[in-house]
Design a protein around this motif. Structure first.
Motif, mmCIF file in Angstrom:
data_model
loop_
_atom_site.group_PDB
_atom_site.id
_atom_site.type_symbol
_atom_site.label_atom_id
_atom_site.label_comp_id
_atom_site.label_asym_id
_atom_site.label_seq_id
_atom_site.Cartn_x
_atom_site.Cartn_y
_atom_site.Cartn_z
ATOM 1 N N LEU A 63 0.861 -1.181 0.000
ATOM 2 C CA LEU A 63 0.000 0.000 0.000
ATOM 3 C C LEU A 63 0.898 1.231 0.000
ATOM 4 C CD1 LEU A 63 -2.923 1.013 0.107
ATOM 5 C CD2 LEU A 63 -2.725 0.998 2.612
ATOM 6 N N LEU A 64 0.821 1.999 -1.087
ATOM 7 C CA LEU A 64 1.743 3.116 -1.278
ATOM 8 C C LEU A 64 1.015 4.348 -1.799
ATOM 9 C CD1 LEU A 64 4.613 1.105 -2.985
ATOM 10 C CD2 LEU A 64 4.617 2.031 -0.669
ATOM 11 N N PRO A 65 1.639 5.515 -1.647
ATOM 12 C CA PRO A 65 1.043 6.722 -2.215
ATOM 13 C C PRO A 65 0.877 6.592 -3.731
ATOM 14 C CG PRO A 65 2.845 7.276 -0.732
ATOM 15 C CD PRO A 65 2.882 5.795 -0.921
ATOM 16 N N PHE A 66 -0.207 7.121 -4.237
ATOM 17 C CA PHE A 66 -0.504 7.061 -5.665
ATOM 18 C C PHE A 66 0.655 7.597 -6.507
ATOM 19 C CE2 PHE A 66 -2.528 8.225 -9.641
ATOM 20 C CZ PHE A 66 -3.422 7.187 -9.848
ATOM 21 N N ASP A 67 1.301 8.655 -6.024
ATOM 22 C CA ASP A 67 2.376 9.264 -6.819
ATOM 23 C C ASP A 67 3.635 8.392 -6.908
ATOM 24 O OD1 ASP A 67 3.563 9.668 -4.336
ATOM 25 O OD2 ASP A 67 3.799 11.828 -4.579
ATOM 26 N N THR A 68 3.662 7.272 -6.206
ATOM 27 C CA THR A 68 4.770 6.322 -6.353
ATOM 28 C C THR A 68 4.859 5.847 -7.798
ATOM 29 O OG1 THR A 68 4.453 5.589 -4.065
ATOM 30 C CG2 THR A 68 5.732 4.139 -5.507
ATOM 31 N N LEU A 69 3.722 5.809 -8.476
ATOM 32 C CA LEU A 69 3.680 5.306 -9.853
ATOM 33 C C LEU A 69 4.512 6.144 -10.819
ATOM 34 C CD1 LEU A 69 -0.115 4.427 -10.049
ATOM 35 C CD2 LEU A 69 1.805 2.941 -9.461
ATOM 36 N N GLU A 70 4.792 7.382 -10.476
ATOM 37 C CA GLU A 70 5.577 8.223 -11.372
ATOM 38 C C GLU A 70 7.073 8.225 -11.045
ATOM 39 O OE1 GLU A 70 3.721 12.044 -10.842
ATOM 40 O OE2 GLU A 70 4.883 12.495 -9.059
ATOM 41 N N ARG A 71 7.489 7.454 -10.091
ATOM 42 C CA ARG A 71 8.896 7.417 -9.702
ATOM 43 C C ARG A 71 9.724 6.621 -10.714
ATOM 44 N NH1 ARG A 71 7.977 11.563 -6.990
ATOM 45 N NH2 ARG A 71 6.931 11.291 -5.003
ATOM 46 N N LYS A 72 10.862 7.170 -11.083
ATOM 47 C CA LYS A 72 11.724 6.530 -12.088
ATOM 48 C C LYS A 72 12.225 5.161 -11.656
ATOM 49 C CE LYS A 72 13.220 10.699 -14.375
ATOM 50 N NZ LYS A 72 14.296 11.619 -14.688
ATOM 51 N N TYR A 73 12.447 4.979 -10.356
ATOM 52 C CA TYR A 73 12.970 3.685 -9.903
ATOM 53 C C TYR A 73 11.988 2.545 -10.154
ATOM 54 C CZ TYR A 73 10.291 4.514 -5.568
ATOM 55 O OH TYR A 73 9.296 4.782 -4.653
ATOM 56 N N LEU A 74 10.720 2.844 -10.385
ATOM 57 C CA LEU A 74 9.719 1.803 -10.651
ATOM 58 C C LEU A 74 9.815 1.236 -12.061
ATOM 59 C CD1 LEU A 74 6.134 2.490 -9.269
ATOM 60 C CD2 LEU A 74 7.747 0.732 -8.646
ATOM 61 N N PHE A 75 10.433 1.952 -12.970
ATOM 62 C CA PHE A 75 10.469 1.529 -14.379
ATOM 63 C C PHE A 75 11.036 0.122 -14.549
ATOM 64 C CE2 PHE A 75 10.653 6.126 -16.194
ATOM 65 C CZ PHE A 75 9.404 6.371 -15.661
ATOM 66 N N LYS A 76 12.058 -0.224 -13.776
ATOM 67 C CA LYS A 76 12.678 -1.539 -13.953
ATOM 68 C C LYS A 76 11.799 -2.686 -13.457
ATOM 69 C CE LYS A 76 15.638 -0.932 -9.930
ATOM 70 N NZ LYS A 76 17.010 -0.747 -9.533
#
Length: 161
Positions: A100-113
């Motif tokens: 469960l994370l903040p919605f804006d986590t989806l825009e973080r570059k580290y998530l791309f991988k």
């Protein structure tokens, strides 16, 4: 999950997930599944999951970075200030997770991988967090899931109603 000085987190990190939040994600998880909730906070997660009839839950006051449960899936609300490190650790161990994370986590570059295998469960309402939180966070939360196709099917975005 107070790390009690072992890892620096912000006091604003420690919000207890409300029953509604747990119900939203657990509706997809069979009752007999082994659940690992590694972020203790004040221990209420295990009590709530027991109310929802999940009895195979490991939720103890231990440092997430010092142990690992191979035969459990990870479902929890981690400290937001170290979410990138937590996601990276779970990914490296190939551990299926739902955080469960903040919605804006989806825009973080580290998530791309982590894109392959990533799924998002979007709640209908903004959660009202409980217990140790003096204030509710100023954002909407989502369940960020990785390698959860067994439970969520093949949809990448799941909107709850």
């Amino acid at each position: 999950m107070p790390f009690q000085g072992r890892i620096k987190t912000s006091k604003a990190d420690h919000y207890n997930t409300p029953l509604e939040g747990w119900s939203d994600i657990m509706q997809f998880i069979p009752k007999e599944t082994k659940i690992w909730c590694p972020f203790y906070n004040d221990g209420t997660a295990k009590k709530i999951l027991k109310e929802l009839e999940y009895n195979n839950v490991y939720h103890e006051n231990e440092d997430f970075f010092t142990y690992y449960l191979d035969d459990h899936i990870c479902i929890d609300n981690p400290p937001f200030s170290i979410k990138d490190k937590i996601i990276g650790t779970l990914y490296e161990k190939k551990k299926p997770f739902s955080l469960l994370l903040p919605f804006d986590t989806l825009e973080r570059k580290y998530l791309f991988k982590y894109q392959e295998g990533l799924q998002i469960v979007i709640p209908k309402n903004r959660y009202k967090y409980t217990a140790n939180a003096n204030n509710n966070p100023p954002f909407k939360s989502v369940w960020l899931c990785w390698n959860f196709q067994k439970y969520l099917g093949n949809k990448e975005l799941i909107f709850l109603d």
